[in-house]
Design a protein around this motif. Sequence first.
Motif, short mmCIF file in Angstrom:
data_model
loop_
_atom_site.label_atom_id
_atom_site.label_comp_id
_atom_site.label_asym_id
_atom_site.label_seq_id
_atom_site.Cartn_x
_atom_site.Cartn_y
_atom_site.Cartn_z
N UNK A 25 0.85 -1.20 0.00
CA UNK A 25 0.00 0.00 0.00
C UNK A 25 0.87 1.24 0.00
N UNK A 26 0.47 2.25 -0.81
CA UNK A 26 1.24 3.49 -0.87
C UNK A 26 0.50 4.66 -0.21
N UNK A 31 -4.04 1.21 2.25
CA UNK A 31 -3.71 0.40 3.42
C UNK A 31 -4.98 -0.15 4.07
N UNK A 32 -5.99 0.70 4.20
CA UNK A 32 -7.24 0.25 4.84
C UNK A 32 -7.90 -0.81 3.96
N UNK A 33 -7.93 -0.57 2.65
CA UNK A 33 -8.53 -1.55 1.73
C UNK A 33 -7.79 -2.88 1.82
N UNK A 34 -6.44 -2.81 1.90
CA UNK A 34 -5.64 -4.03 2.00
C UNK A 34 -5.95 -4.77 3.29
N UNK A 59 6.43 -1.16 12.79
CA UNK A 59 5.53 -2.31 12.61
C UNK A 59 4.48 -2.25 13.71
N UNK A 60 3.18 -2.18 13.33
CA UNK A 60 2.11 -2.11 14.33
C UNK A 60 0.98 -3.06 13.96
N UNK A 61 0.30 -3.57 14.97
CA UNK A 61 -0.80 -4.51 14.75
C UNK A 61 -2.14 -3.77 14.78
N UNK A 62 -2.95 -4.00 13.76
CA UNK A 62 -4.29 -3.39 13.71
C UNK A 62 -5.35 -4.46 13.92
N UNK A 70 -5.25 4.45 11.40
CA UNK A 70 -4.41 5.19 12.35
C UNK A 70 -2.92 4.81 12.19
N UNK A 71 -2.65 3.49 12.09
CA UNK A 71 -1.26 3.03 11.96
C UNK A 71 -0.67 3.44 10.61
N UNK A 72 -1.48 3.29 9.55
CA UNK A 72 -0.98 3.65 8.21
C UNK A 72 -0.61 5.13 8.18
N UNK A 73 -1.48 5.98 8.78
CA UNK A 73 -1.23 7.42 8.84
C UNK A 73 0.06 7.73 9.61
N UNK A 74 0.26 7.00 10.69
CA UNK A 74 1.45 7.24 11.53
C UNK A 74 2.73 6.79 10.82
N UNK A 75 2.67 5.68 10.11
CA UNK A 75 3.91 5.10 9.57
C UNK A 75 4.30 5.70 8.20
N UNK A 76 3.31 5.97 7.35
CA UNK A 76 3.64 6.56 6.04
C UNK A 76 4.28 7.94 6.26
#
Lengths: 381, 291
Positions: A25-26, A31-34, A59-62, A70-76
């Motif tokens: 995911x980019x 990321x959410x769709x994935x 690396x975070x667990x959703x 939330x994790x995708x926003x933080x890591x990207x």
Amino acid sequence: MDLLEYQGKQLFARHGVPVPDGRPARTVEEAVAAAQEVGYPCAVKAQVQIGGRGKLGGIRIAHDAGEAEQHARAILGMDIRGLTVHELWIEAASEIAAEYYASVVFDRSAKAPLMMLSTKGGMDIEQVADEDPDAIARLHVDPLLGFQDFHGRRLAFEAGVDADVVRPVGALLARLYEVFTTEEATLVEVNPLIVTPDRGVRALDAKVTLDGNALFRHPDNAQLRDPSAEDPQERMAAERGLTYVKLDGSIGILANGAGLSMSTLDVVAEAGGQPANFLDAGGGSRAEAITSAVEVILSDDRVRAVLFNIFGGITRCDEVARGLIEAFRQIDPSVPFVVRLDGTNGEEGRELLAEASLPNVHIESTMDGAASRVVELAARP
Amino acid sequence: MSILVGTETRLCTSGITGREGTFHTLRNRDYGTSVVAGVTPGKGGQDVDGIPVFDTFHEAVRERGANTAMIFVPPRFAADSILEAEDAGIELIVCITEGIPAHDELRVYNILKKNGRSRLVGPNCPGILSPGKASVGIIPASFFSPGNVGVVSRSGTLTYQIGNVLAQHGFGNSSIVGIGGDPVPGTDFIDVLEMFQADDETELIVLCGEIGGDAEERAADYIAEHVTKPVIGYIAGFTAPPGKTMGHAGAIVSGSRGTAAAKAQALEERGVRVGRTPTQVAEAAITLLRG
């Protein structure tokens, strides 16, 4: 060429190495769709070529879509030891009963692939090698024979893997060897290789280095890119067919031949300067290649002076001089150049430069003298 | 004497009809090397400035008695060409081609080793020069004169730099051997050190290494055990950052392994003087030679 985790896992999947279900995911939306597709809980993993990204929050667990977002926003966009995260890998979370380590390495000394297996997975393998070398089973595979089932059994028994997974671990090693040879890798590493509670084995991480010289036989692999690892000057140089490596200093370097280029960096450092780059203009460089190389060096705005160190063999010094004169005509550099031309047509090259009387170009007769001069010029305010 | 190439050399170039192949083959001949043939599949029967071209190495060996091969074909054809030369019974194969896939090199190395018939020098090397006798490769021979310094190096231009300083002080070379900058060289430092040790003409050996692998460390052990002639070392790449390939496919520091400092230390601990710059290496050699 070093691959990102997900690129390595996609190669693994093609060769039957078991990996968790995942999607790249980019963007946050992707990321959410994935995450919705692979299901929860899932791991949101930063795709950067650096060890220890888990400890740095990469690396975070959703457990649901909200957490995935939330994790995708933080890591990207996150910075992990100087690398910006541009891509994520969203994969189904795995339950872990045991963590092993497995790898195939191109062993230059033995001139054979080296396979390693250890039950001490999930930690830095160099540390394991230092502290408990017997914990790593090692075996060289004769490349003319190839990997045989007995190799897998031997490694599994010697490493002391649980008896009920000897067979699947051996099979996985055979697949890793296949990745190594058919994709022409110089490194295939899995850390950790996990055993799940239902006694399956799976590659939870993937570190793959492909041989850049073999990419002509693997057009799909040649397309793989790591946007976080690309430096603008390095990309520009690659497009022009130049061998360029960016360094931290302020003295631009152009030399011919890998050995002399490396040596030039060392001599500049010995004289108290800091090289801004490694640039091997190659054998038989023509004037256009030299002009092009000057552009690449000067596109790095930290460069305060440039050193040309040429010992002509196939390379002719008059061609180098013409290239430099042309570069001055096109670019009009604002930093001083120190030029040392020796070897084939050295005299012609020096005469051409003398006639052109370029502004701020200093000609030196020895490599050491040229290095001292450029260090002195770069230090001027 | 000299090593590897000399007056007995009967050279055959693979890729002789290519631009670089033609240019360097003729330069080698001009230097005095006995160039007996060339190979380009499909161009058999032609000639390059009087040098007969054959379709196969087997014909070149049968018709012209070639005993040395120089490989100039592009990387994707190089492994096959080396194996053909070996199959035809060529004793010494010098591979100039750069950029051969690592797995091809691995295969070629292991086949040649298993058969035990031919020696490969390179790939990705400048070749071998025995001044005054023969030149096989791309070393600019005019800078060197006959003498008693043997040079073995992973880098071409670096060798010219050091050789030139020696020449300016009046010292020449027995042979100069470029073993190449790739991860799997057919011939390594130890092979060449053994030959120089046995060569009457060589009185001093200069070993030019660089970052990556452990060939210099193994050479250091070999020198301590087997080499009685003085050896002066040089290692390029003290300032190379880890994880970056510095021009040569084999020149890369992986983690803490393959660093210039470790290599220099290994050599120094076994009594080899290591110069920090090419000039220092040449000066150390000159001091010893003037003894």
